[in-house]
Design a protein around this motif. Sequence first.
Motif, PDB file in Angstrom:
ATOM      1  N   ALA A  68       2.685  22.685  -9.778  1.00  0.00           N
ATOM      2  CA  ALA A  68       1.694  22.296  -8.772  1.00  0.00           C
ATOM      3  C   ALA A  68       2.075  20.948  -8.176  1.00  0.00           C
ATOM      4  O   ALA A  68       2.466  20.018  -8.884  1.00  0.00           O
ATOM      5  CB  ALA A  68       0.306  22.236  -9.402  1.00  0.00           C
ATOM      6  N   ALA A  69       1.949  20.819  -6.872  1.00  0.00           N
ATOM      7  CA  ALA A  69       2.477  19.669  -6.147  1.00  0.00           C
ATOM      8  C   ALA A  69       1.826  18.356  -6.563  1.00  0.00           C
ATOM      9  O   ALA A  69       0.611  18.268  -6.723  1.00  0.00           O
ATOM     10  CB  ALA A  69       2.290  19.878  -4.653  1.00  0.00           C
ATOM     11  N   VAL A  70       2.656  17.332  -6.727  1.00  0.00           N
ATOM     12  CA  VAL A  70       2.198  15.947  -6.839  1.00  0.00           C
ATOM     13  C   VAL A  70       2.289  15.343  -5.442  1.00  0.00           C
ATOM     14  O   VAL A  70       3.379  15.207  -4.882  1.00  0.00           O
ATOM     15  CB  VAL A  70       3.070  15.145  -7.832  1.00  0.00           C
ATOM     16  CG1 VAL A  70       2.685  13.666  -7.809  1.00  0.00           C
ATOM     17  CG2 VAL A  70       2.945  15.713  -9.239  1.00  0.00           C
ATOM     18  N   ARG A  71       1.147  15.008  -4.856  1.00  0.00           N
ATOM     19  CA  ARG A  71       1.118  14.493  -3.490  1.00  0.00           C
ATOM     20  C   ARG A  71       1.435  13.004  -3.455  1.00  0.00           C
ATOM     21  O   ARG A  71       1.010  12.254  -4.323  1.00  0.00           O
ATOM     22  CB  ARG A  71      -0.252  14.737  -2.869  1.00  0.00           C
ATOM     23  CG  ARG A  71      -0.616  16.210  -2.723  1.00  0.00           C
ATOM     24  CD  ARG A  71      -2.061  16.377  -2.339  1.00  0.00           C
ATOM     25  NE  ARG A  71      -2.408  17.771  -2.117  1.00  0.00           N
ATOM     26  CZ  ARG A  71      -3.656  18.221  -2.029  1.00  0.00           C
ATOM     27  NH1 ARG A  71      -4.671  17.357  -2.142  1.00  0.00           N
ATOM     28  NH2 ARG A  71      -3.895  19.492  -1.828  1.00  0.00           N
ATOM     29  N   VAL A  72       2.160  12.600  -2.434  1.00  0.00           N
ATOM     30  CA  VAL A  72       2.582  11.202  -2.294  1.00  0.00           C
ATOM     31  C   VAL A  72       2.152  10.694  -0.918  1.00  0.00           C
ATOM     32  O   VAL A  72       2.361  11.370   0.098  1.00  0.00           O
ATOM     33  CB  VAL A  72       4.117  11.084  -2.468  1.00  0.00           C
ATOM     34  CG1 VAL A  72       4.561   9.643  -2.254  1.00  0.00           C
ATOM     35  CG2 VAL A  72       4.528  11.578  -3.855  1.00  0.00           C
ATOM     36  N   TYR A  73       1.552   9.473  -0.886  1.00  0.00           N
ATOM     37  CA  TYR A  73       0.990   8.916   0.350  1.00  0.00           C
ATOM     38  C   TYR A  73       1.778   7.689   0.817  1.00  0.00           C
ATOM     39  O   TYR A  73       2.377   6.959   0.012  1.00  0.00           O
ATOM     40  CB  TYR A  73      -0.465   8.501   0.130  1.00  0.00           C
ATOM     41  CG  TYR A  73      -1.355   9.601  -0.403  1.00  0.00           C
ATOM     42  CD1 TYR A  73      -1.315  10.890   0.127  1.00  0.00           C
ATOM     43  CD2 TYR A  73      -2.249   9.337  -1.437  1.00  0.00           C
ATOM     44  CE1 TYR A  73      -2.138  11.893  -0.354  1.00  0.00           C
ATOM     45  CE2 TYR A  73      -3.091  10.337  -1.924  1.00  0.00           C
ATOM     46  CZ  TYR A  73      -3.022  11.617  -1.385  1.00  0.00           C
ATOM     47  OH  TYR A  73      -3.841  12.598  -1.861  1.00  0.00           O
ATOM     48  N   ASP A  74       1.699   7.450   2.145  1.00  0.00           N
ATOM     49  CA  ASP A  74       2.272   6.227   2.702  1.00  0.00           C
ATOM     50  C   ASP A  74       1.205   5.128   2.720  1.00  0.00           C
ATOM     51  O   ASP A  74       0.085   5.324   2.237  1.00  0.00           O
ATOM     52  CB  ASP A  74       2.851   6.470   4.101  1.00  0.00           C
ATOM     53  CG  ASP A  74       1.801   6.912   5.113  1.00  0.00           C
ATOM     54  OD1 ASP A  74       0.589   6.645   4.896  1.00  0.00           O
ATOM     55  OD2 ASP A  74       2.178   7.516   6.130  1.00  0.00           O
ATOM     56  N   GLN A  75       1.539   3.969   3.299  1.00  0.00           N
ATOM     57  CA  GLN A  75       0.626   2.828   3.254  1.00  0.00           C
ATOM     58  C   GLN A  75      -0.635   3.024   4.090  1.00  0.00           C
ATOM     59  O   GLN A  75      -1.595   2.270   3.964  1.00  0.00           O
ATOM     60  CB  GLN A  75       1.337   1.533   3.681  1.00  0.00           C
ATOM     61  CG  GLN A  75       1.765   1.502   5.127  1.00  0.00           C
ATOM     62  CD  GLN A  75       3.180   1.974   5.327  1.00  0.00           C
ATOM     63  OE1 GLN A  75       3.609   2.963   4.740  1.00  0.00           O
ATOM     64  NE2 GLN A  75       3.933   1.232   6.151  1.00  0.00           N
ATOM     65  N   HIS A  76      -0.635   4.049   4.936  1.00  0.00           N
ATOM     66  CA  HIS A  76      -1.815   4.339   5.758  1.00  0.00           C
ATOM     67  C   HIS A  76      -2.666   5.468   5.176  1.00  0.00           C
ATOM     68  O   HIS A  76      -3.640   5.886   5.805  1.00  0.00           O
ATOM     69  CB  HIS A  76      -1.378   4.705   7.178  1.00  0.00           C
ATOM     70  CG  HIS A  76      -0.512   3.672   7.823  1.00  0.00           C
ATOM     71  ND1 HIS A  76      -0.952   2.388   8.096  1.00  0.00           N
ATOM     72  CD2 HIS A  76       0.799   3.721   8.214  1.00  0.00           C
ATOM     73  CE1 HIS A  76       0.038   1.694   8.642  1.00  0.00           C
ATOM     74  NE2 HIS A  76       1.106   2.474   8.738  1.00  0.00           N
ATOM     75  N   GLY A 108       0.812  -1.208   0.000  1.00  0.00           N
ATOM     76  CA  GLY A 108       0.000   0.000   0.000  1.00  0.00           C
ATOM     77  C   GLY A 108       0.844   1.257   0.000  1.00  0.00           C
ATOM     78  O   GLY A 108       2.018   1.255   0.398  1.00  0.00           O
ATOM     79  N   GLY A 109       0.244   2.339  -0.449  1.00  0.00           N
ATOM     80  CA  GLY A 109       0.970   3.595  -0.530  1.00  0.00           C
ATOM     81  C   GLY A 109       1.935   3.624  -1.692  1.00  0.00           C
ATOM     82  O   GLY A 109       1.964   2.739  -2.544  1.00  0.00           O
ATOM     83  N   ALA A 110       2.756   4.663  -1.742  1.00  0.00           N
ATOM     84  CA  ALA A 110       3.706   4.831  -2.830  1.00  0.00           C
ATOM     85  C   ALA A 110       4.879   3.871  -2.697  1.00  0.00           C
ATOM     86  O   ALA A 110       5.203   3.401  -1.603  1.00  0.00           O
ATOM     87  CB  ALA A 110       4.211   6.274  -2.861  1.00  0.00           C
ATOM     88  N   ALA A 111       5.509   3.572  -3.829  1.00  0.00           N
ATOM     89  CA  ALA A 111       6.714   2.741  -3.833  1.00  0.00           C
ATOM     90  C   ALA A 111       7.813   3.439  -3.025  1.00  0.00           C
ATOM     91  O   ALA A 111       7.829   4.671  -2.911  1.00  0.00           O
ATOM     92  CB  ALA A 111       7.173   2.515  -5.267  1.00  0.00           C
ATOM     93  N   PRO A 112       8.750   2.670  -2.454  1.00  0.00           N
ATOM     94  CA  PRO A 112       9.800   3.283  -1.618  1.00  0.00           C
ATOM     95  C   PRO A 112      10.557   4.409  -2.307  1.00  0.00           C
ATOM     96  O   PRO A 112      10.848   5.436  -1.691  1.00  0.00           O
ATOM     97  CB  PRO A 112      10.707   2.091  -1.288  1.00  0.00           C
ATOM     98  CG  PRO A 112       9.790   0.909  -1.321  1.00  0.00           C
ATOM     99  CD  PRO A 112       8.809   1.198  -2.422  1.00  0.00           C
ATOM    100  N   TRP A 113      10.878   4.243  -3.599  1.00  0.00           N
ATOM    101  CA  TRP A 113      11.631   5.301  -4.279  1.00  0.00           C
ATOM    102  C   TRP A 113      10.813   6.582  -4.377  1.00  0.00           C
ATOM    103  O   TRP A 113      11.365   7.687  -4.290  1.00  0.00           O
ATOM    104  CB  TRP A 113      12.065   4.843  -5.682  1.00  0.00           C
ATOM    105  CG  TRP A 113      10.948   4.458  -6.617  1.00  0.00           C
ATOM    106  CD1 TRP A 113      10.439   3.214  -6.824  1.00  0.00           C
ATOM    107  CD2 TRP A 113      10.185   5.345  -7.454  1.00  0.00           C
ATOM    108  NE1 TRP A 113       9.408   3.250  -7.746  1.00  0.00           N
ATOM    109  CE2 TRP A 113       9.238   4.553  -8.154  1.00  0.00           C
ATOM    110  CE3 TRP A 113      10.211   6.713  -7.693  1.00  0.00           C
ATOM    111  CZ2 TRP A 113       8.330   5.087  -9.077  1.00  0.00           C
ATOM    112  CZ3 TRP A 113       9.314   7.261  -8.612  1.00  0.00           C
ATOM    113  CH2 TRP A 113       8.388   6.459  -9.292  1.00  0.00           C
ATOM    114  N   LEU A 114       9.489   6.447  -4.537  1.00  0.00           N
ATOM    115  CA  LEU A 114       8.637   7.626  -4.653  1.00  0.00           C
ATOM    116  C   LEU A 114       8.455   8.300  -3.293  1.00  0.00           C
ATOM    117  O   LEU A 114       8.479   9.533  -3.182  1.00  0.00           O
ATOM    118  CB  LEU A 114       7.287   7.220  -5.247  1.00  0.00           C
ATOM    119  CG  LEU A 114       6.276   8.331  -5.532  1.00  0.00           C
ATOM    120  CD1 LEU A 114       6.907   9.459  -6.347  1.00  0.00           C
ATOM    121  CD2 LEU A 114       5.061   7.762  -6.257  1.00  0.00           C
TER     122      LEU A 114
END
Length: 461
Positions: free
Chosen positions: A146-154, A93-99
Amino acid sequence: MSDAASGEGLFPDAAFLVLSSRLIPGLDGGYTIATASRARQMAENGADVQVLTVDPADAAVHAAHREEFARLGMLPAGIPLRNLFDEASAPDGGAAPWLRAAAASADRSVEAECAVEYRELTDAEGRPYAALPVIHGNPDWHLSAAAVRVYDQHGGTVGALPGFGGLYRAWLDHLAGASEKPVVVICESRQLGELLAGWANPRVRIVHAIHTMHLEPPYTPDAPLNALWTRWFAVSDRFDAVLWPTPAQRDDVQARFGGEAVNLVAPHGIRLPTVNDAEREPGLVVSISRLAPGKRIDHLVRAFLAADVPGTRLEIWGDGPSTASVAELISALDGGDRVALMGRTDDPDAVLRRAELMVTATAFEGQGLSIVEALAAGCPVVSYDVRYGPGDALGRGGGMLVPSGDEGALADAIRRVLTDAPLRARLAGEAPAVASAWSEDAAMTALAAATRTALAGPARR
């Protein structure tokens, strides 16, 4: 196949990333064909090559594209076709580690530059991993910060990247970091090139390939540039090499903009088939192109009918936005018994092997792959003399050039080739030798030399 197949190493020992904004079978005409062919030819000559795309379609759609490319023989299964968004989410879940790492380390002020509207991206389980800004009514959306938002697994926000450029560069940095070799990005898209011009990674060299012409009407060397090209030329000296498909275009660019950029010639290569005139159909004239206003299919139809050679017929292969208007024109001229709209073909060589003549009335070209493919098949070509491509090829033989836009001259040339058997035989005999300058071997030799040039010095960014 060139000498690399025997172990001599045509290409330098590097990781090659062929980068395209999208690559979809049957879409974008000659661009898709040329980009896929370049990757295939590189792999066949021993290069360590992968193809990368950044269109945010569903992973199942990308898988279908890969299968179709393999079915058509355009991209064998051994060449990875990777997509940023297929690889942007983590299994848990969430973004890949590199992202996540890229977003966490980005300047925190990026988060303040938010768009009004966002498109949330979810993985196969429906879990969000990122959100893209939606930029309405702006053709330069790709340049937005404009920001590209990145999420974690939660589902929590890890951070943000500065626009699409920040997202693309994060992926490329990840791929470059995974390679033990120097990395050469062959950028096939002008929009992507603009976003990479400021990307400073000392292990990476960017070789920017050009597919089309840079001029607006009247297409003279000093004609106006559109805004996209004006912006691109302002950063062209930051690429480690720029690949122009024809010497004429490279020379015009050099004369107009000077020599700060590394401007080289590397054409798109074609396979050279065995010519078999037994397949020719007497009186068959063909056109193979996208049916769009710039191709001036209406000129072609009127000129063919005006040539009025008994026993001849015209097959128009291709599709596009001009299809309906061309059909209406054929009907209005009462040409339905001699002119046929054939639709798109996945086997242009088969069409050209049948034809006695190919005609193009295009207003401009980048290289004109269909012209060279016709010559390779032993099929003479009649074309308007336009920038760039027709003159580079037909100036050497194999066809006739007439002034751009002169439908009467086009009709006369069609009539001459179809009624003068010795002339047609001479042009057909010249054609394969002319086409050999655009063979896959010639194209790969030029490309390999360009990549060696790019790797020979420090990165230009």
